[in-house]
Design a protein around this motif. Sequence first.
Motif, PDB file in Angstrom:
ATOM      1  N   ASN A  51     -24.102 -49.848 -15.275  1.00 55.62           N
ATOM      2  CA  ASN A  51     -23.553 -50.026 -13.930  1.00 55.62           C
ATOM      3  C   ASN A  51     -24.554 -50.661 -12.977  1.00 55.62           C
ATOM      4  N   HIS A  52     -25.805 -50.657 -13.360  1.00 57.77           N
ATOM      5  CA  HIS A  52     -26.867 -51.192 -12.505  1.00 57.77           C
ATOM      6  C   HIS A  52     -27.395 -52.545 -12.989  1.00 57.77           C
ATOM      7  N   PHE A  53     -27.364 -52.757 -14.299  1.00 61.99           N
ATOM      8  CA  PHE A  53     -27.975 -53.952 -14.885  1.00 61.99           C
ATOM      9  C   PHE A  53     -27.073 -54.554 -15.962  1.00 61.99           C
ATOM     10  N   THR A  54     -27.317 -55.828 -16.242  1.00 63.59           N
ATOM     11  CA  THR A  54     -26.841 -56.423 -17.485  1.00 63.59           C
ATOM     12  C   THR A  54     -27.912 -56.104 -18.531  1.00 63.59           C
ATOM     13  N   CYS A  55     -27.670 -55.077 -19.310  1.00 64.70           N
ATOM     14  CA  CYS A  55     -28.664 -54.606 -20.283  1.00 64.70           C
ATOM     15  C   CYS A  55     -28.665 -55.529 -21.501  1.00 64.70           C
ATOM     16  N   ILE A  56     -29.823 -56.018 -21.853  1.00 68.40           N
ATOM     17  CA  ILE A  56     -29.983 -56.952 -22.972  1.00 68.40           C
ATOM     18  C   ILE A  56     -31.054 -56.392 -23.892  1.00 68.40           C
ATOM     19  N   ALA A  57     -30.640 -56.006 -25.102  1.00 66.51           N
ATOM     20  CA  ALA A  57     -31.557 -55.358 -26.037  1.00 66.51           C
ATOM     21  C   ALA A  57     -31.626 -56.150 -27.335  1.00 66.51           C
ATOM     22  N   PRO A  58     -32.694 -56.916 -27.543  1.00 67.16           N
ATOM     23  CA  PRO A  58     -32.828 -57.660 -28.796  1.00 67.16           C
ATOM     24  C   PRO A  58     -33.417 -56.802 -29.908  1.00 67.16           C
ATOM     25  N   ASP A  59     -33.100 -57.156 -31.148  1.00 66.90           N
ATOM     26  CA  ASP A  59     -33.867 -56.656 -32.282  1.00 66.90           C
ATOM     27  C   ASP A  59     -35.169 -57.469 -32.308  1.00 66.90           C
TER      28      ASP A  59
END
Length: 455
Positions: A51-59
């Motif tokens: 709700n606060h961020f565009t979360c981007i989690a790479p391997d």
Amino acid sequence: MITRHFIDVSSGGNSRRVHYRRMGKGPPLLMVHQSPRSSKEYEELMRKWSNHFTCIAPDTPGFGQSDPLPGEPEISDFGDAVITFLDALGIAQCAAYGFHSGGIILVTAVKRHPNRITSLAVGGYAIWSAAEMQLFSDRYLPAFHPSDYGEHLTWLWNRILEQNWFFPWFAADNAHRLSLSNDDPARVDAVVRDMLDAGNAYQAGYGAVLRAPRDIPDRDAIVPPCLISAYDGDPLQEHIDRLQEMPPSWTAEKVATPGDHERVSLTHLLATQTPMTNDFPKAPDEGFLPVQTDQFDGLIHWRGEQGASRLVLHPPAKAALATPSQGHIAIDLPGHGLSDNWLDRIPDQWEAWEAVIASVAATLGTDETIYPTLPAGDPDRLYPDLSPDRFGVYLTTAWQIVRARHMFDPWYMVNHDNAVAFEEQKLLPDHLAAEHLALINGYSAKEYHTALHTR
């Protein structure tokens, strides 16, 4: 909904594929996982912070579904890799969060590229003593290769299990006991699967982190604000006391619980403004499609040639072809490979599977579906329950099945009449390892087999 993507990253004349997860709205937040995990470990946290961020989690390179870095990379290469990943996505600046070794990678990235990160939160930052480094160098990162009869799986299960009891995992003595021990099969299985995905590439990524110099930026360094926090029971909490002088915008604190760590980290990240980012490019020949039917609502993994006319389906307990032929697109069906599983109940009627296939075909524009040959045998015996158990028996059971499948048809009928000729090369451990991973990922194999039979 968490979505999954692939993107090709180029650096130094080399191109590698990166897999990442994404969720949310707002400014981008880069989330770097610990070793030897993958971005999957952040799914729960992504849901909380979306709700606060565009979360981007790479391997990170060599873990999950991301290609490894070439040669013998060091921590600087992993720090640069997260920046080239941002370049590929077109992100000029973002906030960042990393836990344990993910934090070490991000601190390295911040020191080398201070203008790219607006704010950093770290869960536990390791400052090892010379004696601790010597202890790790001897036993912490043994080679991890498949073995003929699955012996590597017994080692792997116990290594991951007892890392919940001792730190480091091999120091089984009272001095190295952890206060938050557990033997939860699901938690152990999650790490085991990440290790199986990484294989021996885990040595490069984990080793680079362990060898990394533990130097906080100089007090007068121009770097973004950072918060380092660690909760009770985290073996790195005592390392808060080992941190020396830091830049004025860097702080560190001990907190009571993992929830407290998440709370103070989020508060810190929200205190600094981060610019918004546009949509991101994607790899042209692999990705994930969101599919919604009455019984399935999730992501379907595909690979192949966009605009292809033929859709290829794999057999039960297998996965999509690594390199589909020209004019073909291969997919992982629900409960197989990299695709999501069914919702509440796995269907054994063809109509439910057909609805998913039709949705994928419509999205990809294919006009012909190639069905697999149905294996002979009783589905109840072909696909026994391989749910994670306390002792990791499911791993070695699956390994014995994939070996036997090459020598007998069906695999459980071990006699002269059911013996089949086989290619000896297919009994090599690396080949079996790929089949083994597909089998334990085949959550819906029995129902898929039954549905195919009724088609």
